[in-house]
Design a protein around this motif. Sequence first.
Motif, PDB file in Angstrom:
ATOM      1  N   ILE A 310       0.833  -1.204   0.000  1.00 37.35           N
ATOM      2  CA  ILE A 310       0.000   0.000   0.000  1.00 37.35           C
ATOM      3  C   ILE A 310       0.869   1.255   0.000  1.00 37.35           C
ATOM      4  N   GLN A 311       2.028   1.223   0.622  1.00 37.50           N
ATOM      5  CA  GLN A 311       2.950   2.351   0.534  1.00 37.50           C
ATOM      6  C   GLN A 311       3.450   2.523  -0.901  1.00 37.50           C
ATOM      7  N   LEU A 312       3.842   1.429  -1.522  1.00 31.95           N
ATOM      8  CA  LEU A 312       4.350   1.486  -2.889  1.00 31.95           C
ATOM      9  C   LEU A 312       3.319   2.066  -3.846  1.00 31.95           C
ATOM     10  N   THR A 313       2.099   1.546  -3.777  1.00 33.62           N
ATOM     11  CA  THR A 313       1.100   1.926  -4.769  1.00 33.62           C
ATOM     12  C   THR A 313       0.494   3.301  -4.501  1.00 33.62           C
ATOM     13  N   THR A 314       0.325   3.655  -3.232  1.00 35.99           N
ATOM     14  CA  THR A 314      -0.303   4.939  -2.909  1.00 35.99           C
ATOM     15  C   THR A 314       0.708   6.083  -2.954  1.00 35.99           C
ATOM     16  N   ALA A 315       1.802   5.951  -2.209  1.00 39.58           N
ATOM     17  CA  ALA A 315       2.834   6.993  -2.255  1.00 39.58           C
ATOM     18  C   ALA A 315       3.472   7.049  -3.636  1.00 39.58           C
ATOM     19  N   GLY A 316       3.690   5.888  -4.244  1.00 40.10           N
ATOM     20  CA  GLY A 316       4.291   5.857  -5.578  1.00 40.10           C
ATOM     21  C   GLY A 316       3.443   6.581  -6.607  1.00 40.10           C
ATOM     22  N   SER A 317       2.123   6.447  -6.485  1.00 40.41           N
ATOM     23  CA  SER A 317       1.231   7.073  -7.457  1.00 40.41           C
ATOM     24  C   SER A 317       1.268   8.593  -7.371  1.00 40.41           C
ATOM     25  N   ILE A 318       1.144   9.154  -6.161  1.00 41.91           N
ATOM     26  CA  ILE A 318       1.128  10.616  -6.053  1.00 41.91           C
ATOM     27  C   ILE A 318       2.500  11.206  -6.396  1.00 41.91           C
ATOM     28  N   CYS A 319       3.558  10.470  -6.098  1.00 38.61           N
ATOM     29  CA  CYS A 319       4.898  10.943  -6.477  1.00 38.61           C
ATOM     30  C   CYS A 319       5.069  10.934  -7.990  1.00 38.61           C
ATOM     31  N   ALA A 320       4.506   9.921  -8.657  1.00 34.49           N
ATOM     32  CA  ALA A 320       4.570   9.875 -10.116  1.00 34.49           C
ATOM     33  C   ALA A 320       3.822  11.052 -10.731  1.00 34.49           C
ATOM     34  N   VAL A 321       2.647  11.372 -10.185  1.00 34.43           N
ATOM     35  CA  VAL A 321       1.871  12.506 -10.703  1.00 34.43           C
ATOM     36  C   VAL A 321       2.632  13.808 -10.483  1.00 34.43           C
ATOM     37  N   LEU A 322       3.279  13.955  -9.332  1.00 29.97           N
ATOM     38  CA  LEU A 322       4.081  15.159  -9.088  1.00 29.97           C
ATOM     39  C   LEU A 322       5.213  15.262 -10.108  1.00 29.97           C
ATOM     40  N   LEU A 347       3.385   4.880 -16.302  1.00 30.91           N
ATOM     41  CA  LEU A 347       4.135   3.644 -16.087  1.00 30.91           C
ATOM     42  C   LEU A 347       5.622   3.804 -16.385  1.00 30.91           C
ATOM     43  N   ALA A 348       5.958   4.757 -17.276  1.00 28.52           N
ATOM     44  CA  ALA A 348       7.375   4.996 -17.592  1.00 28.52           C
ATOM     45  C   ALA A 348       8.085   5.785 -16.502  1.00 28.52           C
ATOM     46  N   ASN A 349       7.318   6.368 -15.589  1.00 32.20           N
ATOM     47  CA  ASN A 349       7.882   7.168 -14.521  1.00 32.20           C
ATOM     48  C   ASN A 349       8.596   6.275 -13.491  1.00 32.20           C
ATOM     49  N   ARG A 350       9.583   6.837 -12.804  1.00 31.04           N
ATOM     50  CA  ARG A 350      10.379   6.084 -11.835  1.00 31.04           C
ATOM     51  C   ARG A 350       9.542   5.576 -10.666  1.00 31.04           C
ATOM     52  N   PHE A 351       8.442   6.260 -10.332  1.00 33.88           N
ATOM     53  CA  PHE A 351       7.542   5.797  -9.284  1.00 33.88           C
ATOM     54  C   PHE A 351       6.388   4.988  -9.847  1.00 33.88           C
TER      55      PHE A 351
END
Length: 357
Positions: A310-322, A347-351
């Motif tokens: 849940i950390q990977l998918t939730t934090a990763g998602s908002i970081c990718a959008v940023l 999906l190409a983003n590092r997060f």
Amino acid sequence: MRQITVVGAGKIGATIASFLHGTGDYRVTLLDRDAAHLQSLDLASEIVRKPVDIASELTAGDLRGQFAVLSAAPFHLTRVIAKAAADAGVHYLDLTEDVASTKAVRTLAEGASTAFIPQCGLAPGFVSIAAHDIASRFDSLDTIRLRVGALPRFPANALGYNLTWSTDGLINEYIEPCEAIVNGRHVLVPAMDGYETLGVDGVAYEAFNTSGGLGSLCETYEGQVRELNYRTMRYPGHAAIMKVLLSDLRLSERRHILHDIFTHALPTTPQDVVVIFVTVTGQRGNRLQQETLARTIPAQDFMGAPRTAIQLTTAGSICAVLDLLSEGKIPAKGFVRQEDIALDAFLANRFGGVYHG
């Protein structure tokens, strides 16, 4: 180096701060009302920790000069944080699933010179991006179904569940009405209804309506699909027990009691898994076809430390959008829907790459 403020130092907020600092591209300030908790966090010393009572003390002055503010605070603080961002003239991103809070953010975004991007998590968030991408490849649409589960890998109680994220957010989605499209009409349906069973990668699950997971998809697809819905996945047996608690014992009317029960009786676990199942059916080349995106994402090491799913998918998602906002790959002003974000770029983003599964 971009200046970023993260509001809320819970498990997800602290992870966001860690992720962004770890890139070397952002200078991060982390806000939370609990000064002792802030100081106890195992985070890099370069991350500025600032105790602020968000509900009563947060002002535009706390955010001026920042590139963006990212809210990982409870949903009931969304309006306060978004208003401070608007007054400060900075970009705003959040993780809320709460429908009313998102409507307030949309109002603040009207005429804004900066971007307001709510619902940047897993669901809504990534699943909205994925569903929109799949739907774009059909000539006409019939159904869009989103199913997501954040679950323990090793269930060891009758609920088959451990706390993996916000208890308040969990209770809210189990109780509040759920948006859906039924027979072509945008309607509200009850939470916990729409029970079904399904299997992903050989594992049996049940699923039922929960609030907030569709984001703005109902508005986007009203008049284009016969059916659109979001359901949370759990291990079999969970829904029956929750209905006893919520309906028979009427704990839906006494959320604080349910919160105490969950907090004291359900342990957290670092051994979790996120399961995603997005299915679109429609006409393509004069034939009725179905396309599905399925992912099973376990807890794993990321950026040099163990992370829960849940950390990977939730934090990763908002970081990718940023990141995508910083790179000019998504709109930089006004209200931005998750559907406005290209799946390939995400999906190409590092997060965003954590969603490859």
